[in-house]
Design a protein around this motif. Structure first.
Motif, PDB file in Angstrom:
ATOM      1  N   SER A 166       1.805   7.105  -6.604  1.00 32.69           N
ATOM      2  CA  SER A 166       0.783   8.004  -7.124  1.00 32.69           C
ATOM      3  C   SER A 166       1.137   9.455  -6.814  1.00 32.69           C
ATOM      4  N   ILE A 167       1.829   9.697  -5.681  1.00 31.76           N
ATOM      5  CA  ILE A 167       2.303  11.057  -5.414  1.00 31.76           C
ATOM      6  C   ILE A 167       3.349  11.436  -6.468  1.00 31.76           C
ATOM      7  N   GLY A 168       4.233  10.481  -6.781  1.00 38.05           N
ATOM      8  CA  GLY A 168       5.246  10.716  -7.810  1.00 38.05           C
ATOM      9  C   GLY A 168       4.613  11.028  -9.158  1.00 38.05           C
ATOM     10  N   ASP A 169       3.555  10.284  -9.502  1.00 39.92           N
ATOM     11  CA  ASP A 169       2.840  10.523 -10.750  1.00 39.92           C
ATOM     12  C   ASP A 169       2.300  11.933 -10.814  1.00 39.92           C
TER      13      ASP A 169
ATOM     14  N   ARG B 147       0.839  -1.202   0.000  1.00 42.13           N
ATOM     15  CA  ARG B 147       0.000   0.000   0.000  1.00 42.13           C
ATOM     16  C   ARG B 147       0.873   1.250   0.000  1.00 42.13           C
ATOM     17  N   ASN B 148       1.916   1.264   0.848  1.00 40.62           N
ATOM     18  CA  ASN B 148       2.759   2.453   0.934  1.00 40.62           C
ATOM     19  C   ASN B 148       3.485   2.733  -0.377  1.00 40.62           C
ATOM     20  N   ARG B 149       3.948   1.647  -1.020  1.00 44.90           N
ATOM     21  CA  ARG B 149       4.615   1.846  -2.318  1.00 44.90           C
ATOM     22  C   ARG B 149       3.653   2.447  -3.340  1.00 44.90           C
ATOM     23  N   ALA B 150       2.414   1.918  -3.370  1.00 46.69           N
ATOM     24  CA  ALA B 150       1.434   2.429  -4.337  1.00 46.69           C
ATOM     25  C   ALA B 150       1.132   3.904  -4.069  1.00 46.69           C
ATOM     26  N   GLU B 151       1.052   4.259  -2.774  1.00 40.72           N
ATOM     27  CA  GLU B 151       0.756   5.665  -2.453  1.00 40.72           C
ATOM     28  C   GLU B 151       1.906   6.575  -2.875  1.00 40.72           C
ATOM     29  N   GLU B 152       3.147   6.118  -2.649  1.00 42.68           N
ATOM     30  CA  GLU B 152       4.290   6.936  -3.062  1.00 42.68           C
ATOM     31  C   GLU B 152       4.320   7.109  -4.572  1.00 42.68           C
TER      32      GLU B 152
END
Ligand code: G
Ligand code: MN
Length: 373
Positions: free
Chosen positions: A128-131, A121-126
Protein backbone atom coordinates in the motif's frame (compact mmCIF):
# COMPACT_ATOMS: atom_id res chain seq x y z
CA UNK A 1 10.04 -8.48 20.59
CA UNK A 2 6.78 -9.80 19.15
CA UNK A 3 4.05 -9.36 21.73
CA UNK A 4 1.14 -11.82 21.70
CA UNK A 5 -2.15 -11.78 23.58
CA UNK A 6 -3.52 -15.25 24.38
CA UNK A 7 -7.23 -15.44 25.23
CA UNK A 8 -8.81 -18.66 26.52
CA UNK A 9 -10.97 -19.48 29.52
CA UNK A 10 -9.27 -22.84 29.91
CA UNK A 11 -6.28 -22.28 32.24
CA UNK A 12 -4.46 -25.38 31.03
CA UNK A 13 -4.57 -24.42 27.36
CA UNK A 14 -3.52 -20.85 28.15
CA UNK A 15 -0.54 -22.00 30.16
CA UNK A 16 0.49 -24.53 27.52
CA UNK A 17 0.36 -21.81 24.83
CA UNK A 18 2.35 -19.42 26.98
CA UNK A 19 5.09 -21.98 27.52
CA UNK A 20 5.34 -22.90 23.84
CA UNK A 21 5.23 -19.36 22.56
CA UNK A 22 7.70 -18.05 25.12
CA UNK A 23 10.04 -20.80 24.02
CA UNK A 24 9.69 -19.47 20.46
CA UNK A 25 10.77 -16.05 21.71
CA UNK A 26 7.46 -14.19 22.03
CA UNK A 27 6.36 -11.96 24.89
CA UNK A 28 3.00 -13.23 26.15
CA UNK A 29 0.04 -11.56 27.84
CA UNK A 30 -2.90 -13.69 28.95
CA UNK A 31 -6.61 -13.03 29.33
CA UNK A 32 -9.25 -15.52 30.48
CA UNK A 33 -12.29 -13.61 29.16
CA UNK A 34 -13.43 -11.14 26.53
CA UNK A 35 -13.66 -8.13 28.86
CA UNK A 36 -10.17 -8.82 30.24
CA UNK A 37 -8.80 -9.18 26.69
CA UNK A 38 -10.31 -5.87 25.57
CA UNK A 39 -9.05 -4.15 28.70
CA UNK A 40 -5.50 -5.34 27.94
CA UNK A 41 -5.74 -4.34 24.32
CA UNK A 42 -6.49 -0.81 25.50
CA UNK A 43 -3.27 -0.82 27.53
CA UNK A 44 -0.67 -2.42 25.24
CA UNK A 45 -0.08 -2.71 21.51
CA UNK A 46 -0.04 -6.36 20.43
CA UNK A 47 1.46 -7.78 17.26
CA UNK A 48 -0.84 -10.80 17.39
CA UNK A 49 -3.83 -12.12 19.33
CA UNK A 50 -4.62 -15.85 19.63
CA UNK A 51 -8.24 -16.18 20.79
CA UNK A 52 -10.44 -19.19 21.51
CA UNK A 53 -13.79 -19.12 19.74
CA UNK A 54 -15.75 -20.81 22.54
CA UNK A 55 -15.88 -18.26 25.32
CA UNK A 56 -18.84 -17.00 27.33
CA UNK A 57 -20.11 -13.83 25.56
CA UNK A 58 -18.44 -12.00 23.99
CA UNK A 59 -17.19 -15.01 22.06
CA UNK A 60 -13.79 -15.16 20.36
CA UNK A 61 -15.07 -13.73 17.08
CA UNK A 62 -16.71 -10.76 18.76
CA UNK A 63 -13.48 -10.07 20.62
CA UNK A 64 -11.51 -10.11 17.36
CA UNK A 65 -13.98 -7.79 15.64
CA UNK A 66 -13.55 -5.26 18.44
CA UNK A 67 -9.81 -5.76 18.52
CA UNK A 68 -9.67 -4.87 14.82
CA UNK A 69 -11.14 -1.46 15.72
CA UNK A 70 -8.80 -0.89 18.65
CA UNK A 71 -5.59 -2.23 17.08
CA UNK A 72 -5.95 -2.58 13.31
CA UNK A 73 -2.32 -3.71 12.86
CA UNK A 74 -2.62 -6.62 15.31
CA UNK A 75 -3.00 -9.92 13.42
CA UNK A 76 -5.96 -12.00 14.64
CA UNK A 77 -5.86 -15.78 15.07
CA UNK A 78 -8.92 -17.77 16.07
CA UNK A 79 -8.77 -21.23 17.68
CA UNK A 80 -11.84 -23.24 16.78
CA UNK A 81 -13.20 -26.77 16.36
CA UNK A 82 -14.29 -28.35 13.07
CA UNK A 83 -17.98 -27.80 13.91
CA UNK A 84 -17.53 -24.02 13.89
CA UNK A 85 -16.33 -24.00 10.30
CA UNK A 86 -19.32 -22.19 8.66
CA UNK A 87 -19.22 -19.27 11.16
CA UNK A 88 -15.46 -19.04 10.99
CA UNK A 89 -15.36 -19.02 7.19
CA UNK A 90 -17.66 -16.00 7.13
CA UNK A 91 -15.39 -14.18 9.55
CA UNK A 92 -12.28 -14.91 7.47
CA UNK A 93 -14.04 -13.72 4.33
CA UNK A 94 -15.01 -10.47 6.04
CA UNK A 95 -11.40 -9.94 7.10
CA UNK A 96 -12.18 -10.15 10.81
CA UNK A 97 -9.78 -13.05 11.30
CA UNK A 98 -6.31 -13.40 9.73
CA UNK A 99 -5.83 -17.13 10.45
CA UNK A 100 -7.80 -20.04 11.86
CA UNK A 101 -6.17 -22.68 14.04
CA UNK A 102 -8.36 -25.79 13.76
CA UNK A 103 -8.38 -27.81 16.95
CA UNK A 104 -6.57 -29.94 17.78
CA UNK A 105 -3.35 -28.33 16.57
CA UNK A 106 0.29 -29.09 17.27
CA UNK A 107 2.21 -26.68 19.48
CA UNK A 108 4.61 -25.64 16.74
CA UNK A 109 1.80 -24.74 14.35
CA UNK A 110 0.75 -21.76 16.51
CA UNK A 111 4.04 -19.93 16.11
CA UNK A 112 4.19 -20.83 12.41
CA UNK A 113 0.69 -19.35 11.93
CA UNK A 114 1.67 -16.17 13.83
CA UNK A 115 4.80 -15.72 11.69
CA UNK A 116 2.87 -16.26 8.46
CA UNK A 117 0.14 -13.80 9.45
CA UNK A 118 2.72 -11.15 10.42
CA UNK A 119 4.60 -11.64 7.15
CA UNK A 120 1.34 -11.26 5.16
CA UNK A 121 0.51 -8.08 7.07
CA UNK A 122 3.95 -6.61 6.35
CA UNK A 123 3.70 -7.42 2.65
CA UNK A 124 0.27 -5.76 2.45
CA UNK A 125 1.59 -2.66 4.21
CA UNK A 126 4.56 -2.40 1.84
CA UNK A 127 2.28 -2.77 -1.15
CA UNK A 128 0.00 0.00 0.00
CA UNK A 129 2.98 2.32 0.53
CA UNK A 130 4.12 1.38 -2.98
CA UNK A 131 0.64 2.15 -4.32
CA UNK A 132 0.68 5.55 -2.71
CA UNK A 133 4.15 6.30 -4.14
CA UNK A 134 3.20 5.30 -7.64
CA UNK A 135 -0.08 7.24 -7.45
CA UNK A 136 1.92 10.34 -6.48
CA UNK A 137 4.40 9.73 -9.29
CA UNK A 138 1.55 9.33 -11.77
CA UNK A 139 0.01 12.56 -10.52
CA UNK A 140 3.35 14.36 -10.87
CA UNK A 141 3.64 13.15 -14.46
CA UNK A 142 0.10 14.31 -15.25
CA UNK A 143 0.70 17.71 -13.71
CA UNK A 144 3.96 18.07 -15.60
CA UNK A 145 2.17 17.18 -18.83
CA UNK A 146 -0.66 19.55 -18.01
CA UNK A 147 1.67 22.49 -17.34
CA UNK A 148 4.26 21.91 -20.08
CA UNK A 149 1.81 20.58 -22.64
CA UNK A 150 -0.14 23.82 -22.85
CA UNK A 151 -3.40 22.29 -21.59
CA UNK A 152 -4.36 25.16 -19.28
CA UNK A 153 -6.59 28.03 -20.34
CA UNK A 154 -8.31 30.96 -18.67
CA UNK A 155 -12.00 31.29 -19.44
CA UNK A 156 -13.47 34.80 -19.19
CA UNK A 157 -16.68 35.65 -17.36
CA UNK A 158 -17.98 39.23 -17.63
CA UNK A 159 -18.35 41.58 -14.66
CA UNK A 160 -20.76 44.38 -15.45
CA UNK A 161 -21.60 47.80 -14.01
CA UNK A 162 -24.81 47.67 -11.93
CA UNK A 163 -25.92 51.11 -13.10
CA UNK A 164 -25.81 50.61 -16.90
CA UNK A 165 -24.68 47.05 -17.69
CA UNK A 166 -21.42 48.18 -19.30
CA UNK A 167 -18.65 45.65 -19.11
CA UNK A 168 -16.20 46.61 -16.38
CA UNK A 169 -13.98 43.59 -16.97
CA UNK A 170 -13.73 39.82 -16.75
CA UNK A 171 -12.86 37.22 -14.17
CA UNK A 172 -10.30 34.73 -15.49
CA UNK A 173 -11.30 31.19 -14.50
CA UNK A 174 -8.96 28.22 -14.82
CA UNK A 175 -9.94 25.57 -17.37
CA UNK A 176 -8.02 22.51 -18.49
CA UNK A 177 -8.03 20.41 -21.62
CA UNK A 178 -5.89 17.71 -20.05
CA UNK A 179 -7.34 14.17 -20.19
CA UNK A 180 -7.12 13.51 -16.41
CA UNK A 181 -6.47 16.81 -14.68
CA UNK A 182 -9.53 18.26 -16.34
CA UNK A 183 -11.24 20.32 -13.63
CA UNK A 184 -9.94 23.19 -11.49
CA UNK A 185 -10.51 21.08 -8.37
CA UNK A 186 -8.37 18.22 -9.70
CA UNK A 187 -5.62 20.57 -10.83
CA UNK A 188 -5.54 22.32 -7.48
CA UNK A 189 -5.45 18.99 -5.64
CA UNK A 190 -2.46 17.90 -7.73
CA UNK A 191 -0.75 21.27 -7.33
CA UNK A 192 -1.22 21.08 -3.59
CA UNK A 193 0.07 17.50 -3.30
CA UNK A 194 3.08 18.29 -5.50
CA UNK A 195 3.84 21.69 -3.91
CA UNK A 196 3.59 23.32 -7.33
CA UNK A 197 1.63 26.51 -6.58
CA UNK A 198 4.36 28.73 -8.02
CA UNK A 199 4.43 26.82 -11.30
CA UNK A 200 0.67 26.96 -11.76
CA UNK A 201 0.73 30.67 -10.93
CA UNK A 202 3.38 31.29 -13.59
CA UNK A 203 1.19 29.64 -16.23
CA UNK A 204 -1.89 31.57 -15.09
CA UNK A 205 -0.04 34.88 -15.29
CA UNK A 206 1.24 34.09 -18.78
CA UNK A 207 -2.30 33.26 -19.94
CA UNK A 208 -3.54 36.45 -18.24
CA UNK A 209 -0.97 38.41 -20.23
CA UNK A 210 -2.37 36.86 -23.44
CA UNK A 211 -5.82 38.19 -22.49
CA UNK A 212 -4.53 41.68 -21.74
CA UNK A 213 -3.40 41.88 -25.36
CA UNK A 214 -6.98 41.14 -26.47
CA UNK A 215 -9.12 43.16 -24.01
CA UNK A 216 -10.08 46.77 -24.81
CA UNK A 217 -7.86 49.19 -22.90
CA UNK A 218 -10.52 50.33 -20.41
CA UNK A 219 -11.41 46.83 -19.22
CA UNK A 220 -10.08 44.97 -16.19
CA UNK A 221 -9.00 41.39 -15.63
CA UNK A 222 -9.70 39.69 -12.30
CA UNK A 223 -7.20 36.90 -11.62
CA UNK A 224 -7.58 34.37 -8.81
CA UNK A 225 -4.51 34.15 -6.63
CA UNK A 226 -4.03 31.21 -4.32
CA UNK A 227 -2.71 32.18 -0.88
CA UNK A 228 0.02 29.53 -1.14
CA UNK A 229 1.53 31.46 -4.05
CA UNK A 230 2.33 34.35 -1.77
CA UNK A 231 4.76 32.71 0.62
CA UNK A 232 7.91 33.64 -1.30
CA UNK A 233 7.94 37.37 -2.06
CA UNK A 234 10.96 37.19 -4.38
CA UNK A 235 9.26 34.54 -6.48
CA UNK A 236 6.09 36.67 -6.55
CA UNK A 237 8.09 39.68 -7.76
CA UNK A 238 9.63 37.61 -10.53
CA UNK A 239 6.41 35.93 -11.71
CA UNK A 240 4.39 39.14 -11.81
CA UNK A 241 6.99 41.07 -13.80
CA UNK A 242 5.42 39.85 -17.09
CA UNK A 243 2.11 41.52 -16.22
CA UNK A 244 3.66 44.73 -14.87
CA UNK A 245 2.71 46.89 -17.90
CA UNK A 246 -0.97 46.10 -17.18
CA UNK A 247 -0.88 46.19 -13.38
CA UNK A 248 -3.41 49.07 -13.11
CA UNK A 249 -6.02 46.95 -14.90
CA UNK A 250 -5.40 43.69 -13.06
CA UNK A 251 -7.31 42.81 -9.90
CA UNK A 252 -6.04 39.92 -7.76
CA UNK A 253 -8.83 37.90 -6.16
CA UNK A 254 -7.87 36.31 -2.89
CA UNK A 255 -10.04 33.84 -1.08
CA UNK A 256 -9.81 32.90 2.55
CA UNK A 257 -10.71 29.30 1.78
CA UNK A 258 -7.17 28.23 2.54
CA UNK A 259 -6.41 30.56 5.34
CA UNK A 260 -3.93 33.05 3.92
CA UNK A 261 -3.33 34.81 7.17
CA UNK A 262 -1.40 31.76 8.37
CA UNK A 263 1.02 31.87 5.45
CA UNK A 264 4.29 33.51 6.26
CA UNK A 265 5.27 36.26 3.87
CA UNK A 266 1.78 37.08 2.54
CA UNK A 267 1.91 40.65 3.75
CA UNK A 268 5.18 41.56 2.11
CA UNK A 269 4.02 39.92 -1.12
CA UNK A 270 0.77 41.90 -1.11
CA UNK A 271 2.60 45.10 -0.16
CA UNK A 272 4.83 44.58 -3.16
CA UNK A 273 1.88 43.86 -5.46
CA UNK A 274 -0.20 46.85 -4.38
CA UNK A 275 2.85 49.14 -4.64
CA UNK A 276 3.31 47.79 -8.17
CA UNK A 277 -0.22 48.96 -9.01
CA UNK A 278 -2.26 45.75 -8.75
CA UNK A 279 -5.49 45.95 -6.81
CA UNK A 280 -6.84 43.35 -4.40
CA UNK A 281 -10.29 41.77 -4.19
CA UNK A 282 -11.52 39.68 -1.26
CA UNK A 283 -13.25 36.74 -2.96
CA UNK A 284 -16.12 34.53 -1.77
CA UNK A 285 -17.11 36.76 1.15
CA UNK A 286 -19.80 34.94 3.10
CA UNK A 287 -18.90 31.47 1.89
CA UNK A 288 -18.35 30.36 5.45
CA UNK A 289 -14.64 30.96 5.79
CA UNK A 290 -12.85 33.51 7.86
CA UNK A 291 -13.13 36.36 5.38
CA UNK A 292 -14.11 39.11 7.80
CA UNK A 293 -10.56 39.18 9.11
CA UNK A 294 -9.40 39.44 5.49
CA UNK A 295 -11.53 42.57 5.10
CA UNK A 296 -9.89 44.03 8.15
CA UNK A 297 -6.35 43.09 7.14
CA UNK A 298 -6.29 43.71 3.40
CA UNK A 299 -8.11 46.98 2.71
CA UNK A 300 -9.27 45.53 -0.61
CA UNK A 301 -10.31 47.70 -3.56
CA UNK A 302 -13.06 45.15 -4.35
CA UNK A 303 -15.24 42.94 -2.20
CA UNK A 304 -16.96 39.97 -3.84
CA UNK A 305 -20.08 38.66 -2.11
CA UNK A 306 -20.34 34.90 -2.44
CA UNK A 307 -23.11 33.42 -4.55
CA UNK A 308 -24.56 31.58 -1.56
CA UNK A 309 -25.68 34.98 -0.26
CA UNK A 310 -26.88 36.15 -3.67
CA UNK A 311 -29.00 33.05 -4.30
CA UNK A 312 -32.74 33.94 -4.00
CA UNK A 313 -31.83 37.13 -2.15
CA UNK A 314 -35.15 38.68 -3.31
CA UNK A 315 -36.97 36.30 -0.94
CA UNK A 316 -34.71 36.64 2.04
CA UNK A 317 -34.67 39.79 4.09
CA UNK A 318 -31.66 38.79 6.18
CA UNK A 319 -29.54 38.33 3.08
CA UNK A 320 -30.66 41.75 1.89
CA UNK A 321 -29.67 43.30 5.23
CA UNK A 322 -26.30 41.61 5.01
CA UNK A 323 -25.56 42.90 1.50
CA UNK A 324 -26.80 46.33 2.57
CA UNK A 325 -24.30 46.26 5.43
CA UNK A 326 -21.50 45.30 3.05
CA UNK A 327 -22.54 47.99 0.55
CA UNK A 328 -22.24 50.63 3.26
CA UNK A 329 -18.96 49.19 4.47
CA UNK A 330 -17.62 49.27 0.90
CA UNK A 331 -18.73 52.86 0.36
CA UNK A 332 -17.21 54.09 3.59
CA UNK A 333 -13.88 52.36 2.93
CA UNK A 334 -13.63 53.39 -0.71
CA UNK A 335 -14.01 49.91 -2.19
CA UNK A 336 -16.42 48.48 -4.77
CA UNK A 337 -18.88 45.71 -3.98
CA UNK A 338 -19.37 42.89 -6.50
CA UNK A 339 -22.23 40.38 -6.31
CA UNK A 340 -21.19 36.98 -7.72
CA UNK A 341 -23.23 34.14 -9.15
CA UNK A 342 -26.28 36.15 -10.25
CA UNK A 343 -28.58 33.83 -12.17
CA UNK A 344 -31.93 35.62 -12.27
CA UNK A 345 -33.27 39.10 -12.97
CA UNK A 346 -34.85 39.06 -9.48
CA UNK A 347 -31.44 38.62 -7.91
CA UNK A 348 -29.91 41.31 -10.13
CA UNK A 349 -32.71 43.81 -9.39
CA UNK A 350 -32.50 43.21 -5.66
CA UNK A 351 -28.74 43.70 -5.31
CA UNK A 352 -28.82 46.68 -7.67
CA UNK A 353 -31.48 48.36 -5.51
CA UNK A 354 -29.37 47.77 -2.41
CA UNK A 355 -26.44 49.57 -4.02
CA UNK A 356 -24.03 46.87 -5.19
CA UNK A 357 -21.57 48.36 -7.72
CA UNK A 358 -20.76 45.42 -10.00
CA UNK A 359 -22.56 42.23 -11.03
CA UNK A 360 -21.29 38.83 -12.19
CA UNK A 361 -23.06 35.56 -12.95
CA UNK A 362 -24.64 33.34 -15.57
CA UNK A 363 -27.35 35.97 -16.14
CA UNK A 364 -24.72 38.22 -17.73
CA UNK A 365 -22.52 35.55 -19.27
CA UNK A 366 -20.97 32.16 -18.64
CA UNK A 367 -17.21 31.72 -18.64
CA UNK A 368 -16.02 31.31 -22.23
CA UNK A 369 -12.65 30.45 -23.74
CA UNK A 370 -13.07 32.93 -26.57
CA UNK A 371 -13.44 36.67 -26.24
CA UNK A 372 -16.98 37.63 -27.24
CA UNK A 373 -17.78 41.24 -26.37
O1 G B 1 -14.43 31.09 -6.04
P1 G B 1 -14.79 31.89 -7.28
O2 G B 1 -15.78 33.00 -7.00
O3 G B 1 -13.56 32.38 -7.99
O4 G B 1 -15.51 30.84 -8.24
C1 G B 1 -16.23 31.19 -9.35
C2 G B 1 -16.91 29.94 -9.86
O5 G B 1 -18.30 30.11 -9.93
C3 G B 1 -16.46 29.55 -11.26
O6 G B 1 -16.20 28.17 -11.30
C4 G B 1 -17.64 29.91 -12.14
O7 G B 1 -17.73 29.03 -13.26
C5 G B 1 -18.81 29.75 -11.22
N1 G B 1 -19.91 30.67 -11.53
C6 G B 1 -19.83 31.89 -12.09
N2 G B 1 -21.05 32.46 -12.21
C7 G B 1 -21.95 31.57 -11.72
C8 G B 1 -23.38 31.56 -11.58
O8 G B 1 -24.10 32.51 -11.93
N3 G B 1 -23.93 30.47 -11.01
C9 G B 1 -23.19 29.40 -10.61
N4 G B 1 -23.82 28.36 -10.06
N5 G B 1 -21.85 29.37 -10.74
C10 G B 1 -21.23 30.43 -11.27
MN1 MN C 1 -12.96 34.34 -7.93
Amino acid sequence: MTRVLVVDDDDKIRTALRVTLERSGYQIDEASSGPEALLKSGEHAFDAAVVDYHLPAPDGLEILVQLREIQPRCVRLLMSGALDLPVVMGAVNRGEVSRVLAKPFGRQSVSVAIEEALAARNRAEELSIGDRDSALQGQRAHLEECIRGDHLRLALQPIVEARDGAIFGYEALLRSQHAFLNTPTRILAAVEAQHAFGRLAAVVLTRALDWMAVLPPHQHLFVNVHPHELGDTDAVRQRFSVLQPFAQRVVLEITERSSMLQIEGWRSSLDFLTAAGYRIAVDDLGSGYNSLSMLAELQPAFIKVDMSIVRHIERDERKQRLVDLLARFAKSTGSSLIAEGIETAHEADTVRAIGVDLLQGYLFGRPTLTYAP
